[in-house]
Design an enzyme around this catalytic site. Structure first.
Site, mmCIF file in Angstrom:
data_model
loop_
_atom_site.group_PDB
_atom_site.id
_atom_site.type_symbol
_atom_site.label_atom_id
_atom_site.label_comp_id
_atom_site.label_asym_id
_atom_site.label_seq_id
_atom_site.Cartn_x
_atom_site.Cartn_y
_atom_site.Cartn_z
ATOM 1 C CG ASP A 1 43.366 -53.214 32.606
ATOM 2 O OD1 ASP A 1 42.830 -54.166 32.009
ATOM 3 O OD2 ASP A 1 44.033 -52.340 32.024
ATOM 4 C CG ASN B 1 44.677 -56.049 26.092
ATOM 5 O OD1 ASN B 1 45.892 -56.104 25.902
ATOM 6 N ND2 ASN B 1 43.851 -55.406 25.276
ATOM 7 C CB SER C 1 56.432 -43.877 29.828
ATOM 8 O OG SER C 1 55.069 -44.093 30.140
ATOM 9 C CG ASP D 1 45.857 -43.424 27.600
ATOM 10 O OD1 ASP D 1 46.404 -43.816 26.545
ATOM 11 O OD2 ASP D 1 45.994 -44.005 28.686
ATOM 12 C CD GLU E 1 44.352 -50.357 26.100
ATOM 13 O OE1 GLU E 1 45.090 -49.598 25.421
ATOM 14 O OE2 GLU E 1 44.179 -50.218 27.334
ATOM 15 C CG HIS F 1 39.454 -48.858 27.918
ATOM 16 N ND1 HIS F 1 39.852 -48.129 28.993
ATOM 17 C CD2 HIS F 1 40.594 -49.104 27.224
ATOM 18 C CE1 HIS F 1 41.162 -47.973 28.969
ATOM 19 N NE2 HIS F 1 41.630 -48.557 27.906
ATOM 20 N NE ARG F 2 42.378 -44.552 27.993
ATOM 21 C CZ ARG F 2 41.785 -44.368 29.167
ATOM 22 N NH1 ARG F 2 40.613 -43.784 29.235
ATOM 23 N NH2 ARG F 2 42.358 -44.743 30.282
ATOM 24 C CE LYS G 1 42.844 -52.736 28.626
ATOM 25 N NZ LYS G 1 43.912 -52.367 29.480
#
Ligand code: DC
Length: 673
Positions: free
Chosen positions: A52, A94, A178, A328, A356, A400-401, A433
């Site tokens: 990113d 992304n 946000s 997240d 994502e 990624h998460r 990411k």
């Protein structure tokens, strides 16, 4: 970074040690954009190095900003609010943190200074809504065109005719993401010459802590936003970006969540997981994950820039929590719920659906694969621990998460109702990411029963191609590689240099047990000397064959070989890997090739290195060495009973690798992926 199609995590048992977190994604990309819009040069320290941020750096370069790496620091020379390139097409992958703010900034710059830009990303980016931001920009009078579907990127920004209507408040929805408000807050200081600009938020503002990060960073770059609750934000007339000189990016608080959870689950029996880079002085909202983890049982202490975590309550306690403030990091709570008694309910997480991937659906599907009982709704998820843990291949949806939080499921042996199952993470590279070295960092602080670490052995006679095969298989699986022949060769070389005779068993064993051997990438070091080429010498190989016949030499090298069995797995090649050193290996392969083929391979190898060779004497030498390796009393060269026999005389290397990988995959009984 693991770039393999999948990464298998064996059952893990405990964790302790210190991790240093990479820089925060949210802070990194905001700081880059602010530096890019400011006058002067900003030196950015501890910037996150990830997919990113690299798209943001590329975008700044394309727009004409100065972008220079200087060791760990980046020097960004900004545009001072004046477009340098008047047109460009930007590919933003992304990265929502690049797409939204760049869209807003370029839209107002293109409109007021006459420019035309295109912003686009990967297909998933073109499914992530941006209509609310576009609506706000159009209120200002910015020309914005949808180039694909209405409401989604890609977009064309500009060209404009110079005037924007900033007199009345700009309205923007705050309840989807946000990031739209952040984008406007970052862009509108550029158009405050005529008067102050006000933004009004419609609907309940989601993820407020991210707006706090934006306001905090704006202040550092000279913009004092006036705020009326979370509803009205005013940028004063004459706002101008000024570089603060140096900016340090703090560690990523969302990334910290995996290690806080790790401590809560696995830092038992006096162990501690220490996290450096983020602490109780953090400006990131996800630091509040610590409170949620405490509520589930984590024992956390903290200070400026650090956290320390130990297991507290065990099993973990289930919680019911409105997670709007930690969208997240809350994904990590859903995985912690696997280790709790009762049902955990996470609410107010509608924003998960536009990240994502649709994270509510994805988490529900993958948690169920492990055996969890999951209920999902439009804006909530409920998770109860598995009645019986199942091994699972976790699909990661280029998110990624998902990859990072599901790695914690590998600690299932610590939970009730698990016999200890491995967890397969599909497409592990998606962690790039935000945290390219996530798995390496995790492996640095976890404890595993060595017998759980997968081992694949490839034995065979000299010049059978087993080394090439084994190292290629290791690369394909992301595993460590042990060339055990190098240990015998190194013993021979060290003995020769120390003047130890090749018949002196005790002397040779002493040399073997004192070997200071190190493997770094493709290099092998003996003490402080790089010996990779010396080890391949024919005379060293011949002596290795002799010294390896001594039982006490073999014993002396045993522990060193076993120590290579490390996460996430090992591919070991040699003569007795499957029979003596790793008799419980998950897959054993025994390769052969005819003496004629092997002699030819060795011949070509030597000639290509400029070493003169004679094919007939090479063949005679190979056959003599085979005879010696096969007839010695200890660990003679022979296939393990359960080895797959494999004559590779006629096969090119890639086909051999494919065959071994096929056997390996057939051994793994993972649930459907
Ligand atoms: O695989 P190689 O040619 O590098 O091995 C050098 C010598 O070491 C070989 O002749 C036999 C010995 N060796 C062994 O006895 N056991 C092993 N596991 C590996 C090598």
């Amino acid at each position: 970074m693991f770039t393999t199609p999948f990464l298998d995590l064996p059952p893990l048992r405990a964790a302790q040690g210190t991790v240093r977190l990479p820089g925060s994604k949210s802070i990194s990309n905001r700081v880059l954009l602010l530096a890019g819009l400011s006058e002067g040069t900003t030196v950015v320290h501890d910037l996150l190095d990830s997919d990113d941020t690299s798209v943001m750096l590329d975008a700044l370069r394309t727009l004409g900003c100065g972008v220079q790496a200087d060791g760990e620091r980046w020097h960004i020379t900004g545009l001072g609010g004046r477009l340098s390139a008047k047109s460009a097409s930007l590919f933003l992958g992304n990265a929502g943190t690049a797409m939204r703010p760049l869209t807003a900034a370029l839209a107002v710059l293109a409109a007021t200074q006459g420019g035309e830009f295109e912003v686009k990303g990967i297909p998933r980016m073109h499914e992530r809504p941006i209509g609310d931001l576009v609506d706000a920009l159009r209120q200002l009078g910015c020309p914005v065109t949808y180039l694909g579907n209405e409401g989604y990127p890609p977009l064309r920004l500009g060209p404009g005719n110079g005037a924007l209507s900033t007199a009345s408040p700009i309205r923007v929805r705050g309840d989807v993401s946000s990031q739209f408000l952040t984008a406007l807050l970052l862009a509108l200081p550029l158009v405050t010459e005529q008067g102050p600009v006000t933004i009004e938020v419609e609907g309940e503002l989601t993820s407020k802590p991210y707006i706090e990060i934006t306001l905090n960073l704006l202040a550092r770059f000279g913009i004092a936003v006036e705020r009326d609750g979370w509803q009205r934000f005013t940028l004063p007339q004459g706002s101008r970006y000024r570089s603060p000189g140096d900016v340090r990016v703090e560690g990523d608080a969302s990334s910290a969540s995996y290690f806080v959870a790790l401590g809560a689950i696995a830092a038992h029996g006096g162990r501690t997981v220490r996290i450096e880079g983020v602490g109780d002085d953090s400006i990131q909202g996800d630091i509040r994950f610590v409170d949620a983890a405490r509520a589930m049982g984590a024992d956390v202490s903290s200070g400026p820039g650090w956290l320390e975590v130990r297991r507290g309550a065990w099993p973990l306690r289930p919680i019911t929590l409105d997670c709007n403030h930690i969208p997240d990091a809350a994904m990590t709570l859903a995985v912690m719920a696997l280790f709790a008694t009762g049902t955990t309910r996470l609410t107010n997480i509608a924003s998960w659906r536009v990240k994502e991937t649709d994270r509510i659906a994805a988490m529900a599907t993958e948690l169920r694969k492990l055996g969890a009982v999951v209920t999902e709704g439009a804006d909530f998820i409920e998770v109860a621990a598995p009645a019986r843990w199942q091994r699972a291949a976790i699909h990661t949806y280029d998110d990624h998460r998902i990859a990072m939080c599901f790695s914690l499921a590998a600690f299932n042996p610590l939970a009730a109702n698990s016999l200890g199952v491995p967890v397969r993470i599909l497409d592990p590279r998606c962690v790039g990411k935000t945290f390219p070295d996530y798995f390496e960092t995790l492996f640095g602080v976890v404890e595993v029963d060595p017998t759980d670490v997968p081992v694949l052995t490839i034995d065979g006679p000299t010049a059978s191609g087993k080394g090439t095969l084994a190292s290629a298989v290791a690369i394909s699986l992301g595993y460590h590689f042990l060339d055990s022949g190098a240990l015998y060769r190194a013993t021979a070389l060290a003995a020769r240099e120390a003047g130890v005779a090749e018949t002196d068993e005790a002397g040779l064993a002493a040399v073997a047990s004192g070997l200071r051997l190190r493997f770094t990438g493709h290099e092998i070091w003996l003490g402080d000397v790089e010996v990779s080429d010396d080890l391949r010498r024919e005379d060293v190989g011949a002596m290795a064959s002799k010294v390896s016949a001594f039982p006490s030499v073999r014993d002396a090298l045993r522990a060193l070989q076993l120590s290579h069995r490390r996460l996430p797995g090992l591919v070991a090649d040699g003569r007795d890997m499957g029979t003596v050193i790793f008799p419980g290996a998950d897959l054993k392969v025994f390769v052969t090739a005819s003496a004629a083929v092997r002699a030819e391979r060795r011949y070509k190898q030597l000639i290509s290195k400029g070493i003169p060779a004679n094919i007939d004497s090479l063949r005679a030498d190979l056959e003599a060495r085979d005879a010696r390796d096969q007839s010695r009393t200890v660990a003679p060269l022979k296939p393990a009973e359960d080895a797959k026999l494999f004559d590779n005389s006629e096969l090119p290397v890639d086909q051999c690798v494919a065959q071994v990988l096929e056997w390996w995959n057939a051994k793994q009984a993972f649930a459907a992926s």
